[in-house]
Enzyme design. Structure first.
Site, PDB file in Angstrom:
ATOM      1  N   GLU A   1       0.884  -1.179   0.000  1.00  0.00           N
ATOM      2  CA  GLU A   1       0.000   0.000   0.000  1.00  0.00           C
ATOM      3  C   GLU A   1       0.907   1.211   0.000  1.00  0.00           C
ATOM      4  O   GLU A   1       1.612   1.481   0.978  1.00  0.00           O
ATOM      5  CB  GLU A   1      -0.921  -0.028   1.228  1.00  0.00           C
ATOM      6  CG  GLU A   1      -2.065   0.976   1.129  1.00  0.00           C
ATOM      7  CD  GLU A   1      -1.785   2.258   1.894  1.00  0.00           C
ATOM      8  OE1 GLU A   1      -1.569   3.288   1.215  1.00  0.00           O
ATOM      9  OE2 GLU A   1      -1.771   2.226   3.121  1.00  0.00           O
TER      10      GLU A   1
ATOM     11  N   CYS B   1      -1.555   8.994   3.686  1.00  0.00           N
ATOM     12  CA  CYS B   1      -1.439   8.567   2.293  1.00  0.00           C
ATOM     13  C   CYS B   1      -2.747   8.758   1.532  1.00  0.00           C
ATOM     14  O   CYS B   1      -2.750   8.948   0.319  1.00  0.00           O
ATOM     15  CB  CYS B   1      -0.986   7.114   2.219  1.00  0.00           C
ATOM     16  SG  CYS B   1      -2.001   5.964   3.169  1.00  0.00           S
TER      17      CYS B   1
END
Length: 497
Positions: free
Chosen positions: A264, A298
């Site tokens: 990720e 993020c």
């Protein structure tokens, strides 16, 4: 006047914490005695000394995890037995949640209110969710006339989990919880910028779980603990959250052993506000979407796309809201904007802002705060910049700070074109009261997660991950099972010999 507990904590900051590895159920220093320092990003001063992992420490940790998997009881326990122990670990986290929250905030600058009300509850939830999920999950059965075929999902082996510094324990537990629940053993390598709470979790696990089931190795990445863990032939899986360039390096280091990867990675997520949106809701969501955790997220909606008819009104409301966000000591419960995690990261963010200031219109912020009380810390002002060209580095690259770039659009087609004009594909936000448009845009944005009229809502049953440079694979619910287990097909002859 009697001081509150929070006031007392603000005045007394300890500086003598030693942070060790946790290997085979014991807290241990590095084999060569090396350490590094963790700095309080509010004061700029060292607050912890951390064992620096090397090749021998990784070897010991991998051997412990391998032994616990190959010979120990953990993978051979029933789902109920493992679940009870994981709930016991969650209970231990709960009992020490205030101490852990304080350490999380001291280590990386996260506002204490977020540590208390978001991060630590999610750590517990991650552990409890996967402790229970396996017991409620299903496997497939395929009956036929002469044969019965069914599937089994067996633990994969030894997992290396490398967690980021922005949500250190929350994302560490997001990886560790399913890995352990499905019967694997694990080594957690936290980011070197935020090492403390990983060891705290490892120490709690050592009191609850069999030796070697959860190990913690501190240290750095390239040519150090992180790279050694990824390259080890005795590690079966690697799950990583972090920057996209590091993800590429992990893929290269893992390739010779063909181990499974879940990555990720970075994001530059669009936040699309249509003229028919509920502006109160959209402004509040936009503020949260870029300034939560001081933009070190993020998933942050760092590219704001505003439909032209509402542009001026929305910007006026947005700037007023951003100005009202309290900046300060992250241990103060009133603080909503804390410092950047390190001086190096602050300087990187400021470098982006300086280039944006030169090429666009800065509507708010653009540098470091002038408050002398914050001079020793790594602070950056909440910043809003408009008028940048689509190919500007502030528009294209992940800044990972409290920095929002804004541009207008005319109509749905242009909004989608701008939203998808990025090498990343992690998340997106869409604000509209038009139900048909909401579904059309959600379907057309190239991203792993799309929030409509909300932000940062997570159902742990759903897939989590990104497209393009934002990652490889998905975790969550059945997707975590598929990654952390080896699927096996068993076919049984029913007619006899």
């Amino acid at each position: 006047m009697t001081q509150t507990a929070d006031q007392q904590r603000l005045e007394h900051r300890d500086f003598g914490r030693d942070v060790l590895h946790v290997i085979d159920g014991e807290a241990v220093p590095s084999a060569d005695g090396r350490t590094f320092e963790s700095v309080d990003p509010h004061t700029g001063r060292v607050w912890a000394r951390v064992a620096e992992g090397g090749a021998e420490d990784v070897r010991r940790a991998v051997a412990a995890a391998r032994r616990a998997f190959d010979e120990g009881p953990w993978p051979r326990m029933s789902a109920d037995e493992r679940g009870k122990l994981m709930h016991a670990l969650a209970d231990a986290v709960h009992d020490r949640r205030e101490e852990i929250a304080q350490a999380e905030t001291r280590d990386m600058g996260k506002p204490i209110t977020e540590s208390r009300t978001f991060d630590l509850p999610r750590v517990e939830r991650n552990l409890r969710f996967f402790a229970d999920w396996l017991r409620m999950s299903e496997a497939e059965v395929f009956p036929a006339t002469k044969h019965l075929t069914y599937s089994r999902y067996e633990p994969k082996g030894v997992v290396t989990a490398i967690s980021p510094w922005n949500f250190p324990l929350m994302l560490g537990s997001w990886k560790i919880a399913p890995a352990l629940a499905f019967g694997n053993t694990a080594i957690l390598k936290p980011a070197e910028q935020s090492p403390v709470t990983a060891t705290m979790l490892g120490e709690l696990a050592a009191e609850v779980l069999p030796p070697g089931v959860l190990n913690v190795v501190q240290g750095f990445g390239p040519d150090a603990a992180g790279e050694y863990l990824v390259a080890s032939p005795d590690v079966d899986l690697v799950t990583f959250t972090g920057e996209s360039t590091t993800g590429k390096a992990i893929m290269a280091n893992a390739a010779p052993t063909l181990k499974g990867l879940s990555l990720e990675l970075g994001g530059k997520s669009p936040n699309i506000v249509f003229a028919d949106a509920d502006l109160d809701l959209a402004v509040a969501g936009t503020l949260k979407g870029i300034f939560k955790n001081q933009g070190e997220v993020c998933l942050a909606g760092s590219r704001l796309l505003l439909e032209r008819p509402i542009y001026d009104e929305f910007m006026e409301r947005l700037i007023a809201g951003a100005k009202a966000l309290p900046i300060g000591d992250p241990l103060d419960p009133a603080t909503q904007i804390g410092p950047m995690v390190t001086a190096e990261h602050r300087d990187r963010v400021v470098g982006f802002l300086e280039s944006g200031t030169a090429d666009g219109a800065v509507r708010l912020g653009g540098g470091v705060p002038s408050d002398p009380a914050l001079a020793d810390g790594f602070y950056v002002e909440p910043t809003i910049i408009e008028g940048l060209p689509a190919d500007h580095r502030c528009v294209r690259d992940e800044i990972f700070g409290p920095a929002l770039v804004v541009s207008p659009f005319d109509g749905e087609a242009e909004a989608l074109e701008r939203a998808n004009d990025t090498p990343y594909g992690l998340a997106a936000m869409v604000w509209t009261t038009n139900l048909s448009r909401a579904h059309r845009v959600a379907a057309s944005v190239r991203a792993g997660l799309v929030w409509v009229n909300c932000f940062f809502v997570r159902d742990l049953r759903t897939p989590f991950g990104g497209a393009k440079l934002s990652g490889v694979g998905r975790e969550g619910g059945v997707h975590s099972r598929d990654f952390f287990t080896e699927a096996k097909t068993v076919t049984v002859e029913l007619d006899g010999m």
